[in-house]
Design a protein around this motif. Sequence first.
Motif, PDB file in Angstrom:
ATOM      1  N   VAL A 165      -6.354  -0.230  -7.285  1.00 44.84           N
ATOM      2  CA  VAL A 165      -5.843   1.338  -7.393  1.00 44.84           C
ATOM      3  C   VAL A 165      -6.355   1.815  -8.086  1.00 44.84           C
ATOM      4  O   VAL A 165      -6.841   1.631  -9.102  1.00 44.84           O
ATOM      5  N   THR A 199      -4.644   7.998  -6.529  1.00 48.88           N
ATOM      6  CA  THR A 199      -5.314   7.872  -5.091  1.00 48.88           C
ATOM      7  C   THR A 199      -6.028   7.438  -4.032  1.00 48.88           C
ATOM      8  O   THR A 199      -6.835   7.691  -2.840  1.00 48.88           O
ATOM      9  N   SER A 200      -6.080   5.862  -4.385  1.00 49.05           N
ATOM     10  CA  SER A 200      -7.007   4.834  -2.824  1.00 49.05           C
ATOM     11  C   SER A 200      -6.226   4.041  -3.816  1.00 49.05           C
ATOM     12  O   SER A 200      -5.469   3.867  -5.318  1.00 49.05           O
ATOM     13  N   VAL A 201      -5.767   2.999  -2.649  1.00 48.87           N
ATOM     14  CA  VAL A 201      -4.577   1.726  -2.425  1.00 48.87           C
ATOM     15  C   VAL A 201      -5.772   0.645  -1.730  1.00 48.87           C
ATOM     16  O   VAL A 201      -6.456   0.883  -0.914  1.00 48.87           O
ATOM     17  N   GLY A 235       1.044   3.640  -3.522  1.00 51.85           N
ATOM     18  CA  GLY A 235       0.775   5.070  -2.761  1.00 51.85           C
ATOM     19  C   GLY A 235       1.576   6.297  -3.440  1.00 51.85           C
ATOM     20  O   GLY A 235       0.720   7.210  -3.447  1.00 51.85           O
ATOM     21  N   GLU A 236       2.597   5.454  -3.326  1.00 48.55           N
ATOM     22  CA  GLU A 236       3.513   6.588  -3.720  1.00 48.55           C
ATOM     23  C   GLU A 236       3.537   6.916  -5.532  1.00 48.55           C
ATOM     24  O   GLU A 236       3.982   7.911  -5.646  1.00 48.55           O
ATOM     25  N   LYS A 251       1.043  -1.540   0.115  1.00 47.67           N
ATOM     26  CA  LYS A 251       0.041  -0.042  -0.261  1.00 47.67           C
ATOM     27  C   LYS A 251       0.845   1.505  -0.204  1.00 47.67           C
ATOM     28  O   LYS A 251       0.343   2.333  -0.803  1.00 47.67           O
ATOM     29  N   GLU A 252       2.316   1.262   0.876  1.00 44.99           N
ATOM     30  CA  GLU A 252       2.434   2.674   1.075  1.00 44.99           C
ATOM     31  C   GLU A 252       3.574   2.580  -0.537  1.00 44.99           C
ATOM     32  O   GLU A 252       2.970   3.787  -1.409  1.00 44.99           O
TER      33      GLU A 252
END
Lengths: 70, 70
Positions: free
Chosen positions: B44, B31-33, B25-26, B21-22
């Motif tokens: 995603v 915008t969402s994971v 997310g980068e 997720k980290e």
Amino acid sequence: MTTATYTVKGMTCGHCVSSVKEEVGEVAGVTSVEVDLASGLLTVGGDGPIDPAKIVAAVEEAGYEVVNPS
Amino acid sequence: MTTATYTVKGMTCGHCVSSVKEEVGEVAGVTSVEVDLASGLLTVGGDGPIDPAKIVAAVEEAGYEVVNPS
């Protein structure tokens, strides 16, 4: 120098090993922590006797369980 | 809003999910994971199209593998 070993149940990956090492390493008197993921073997070293209950509690804080704590 | 799904191999616990997720997310535009540990499903979301290669790279950066990347 004292050494005690425990068997930890539930670790599945290196992140789990790191969590256990971190929590156990914070217990007063602990000077070294070794964890073998495959066997679940946790080896804790210290300058003097360390209360096993504190190690068990640290492992639980990390989210795992000590099998047959002595 | 766009959504794309991937299957991730190798995650074994919640720490693994957090790592994926980290990293994902980068990625720019994400915008969402969402990650389901049991199935390995990674969902995603983004405001526009996101290069799948960047998602695959982010998963690999976390230490895992995308199965059959599209």
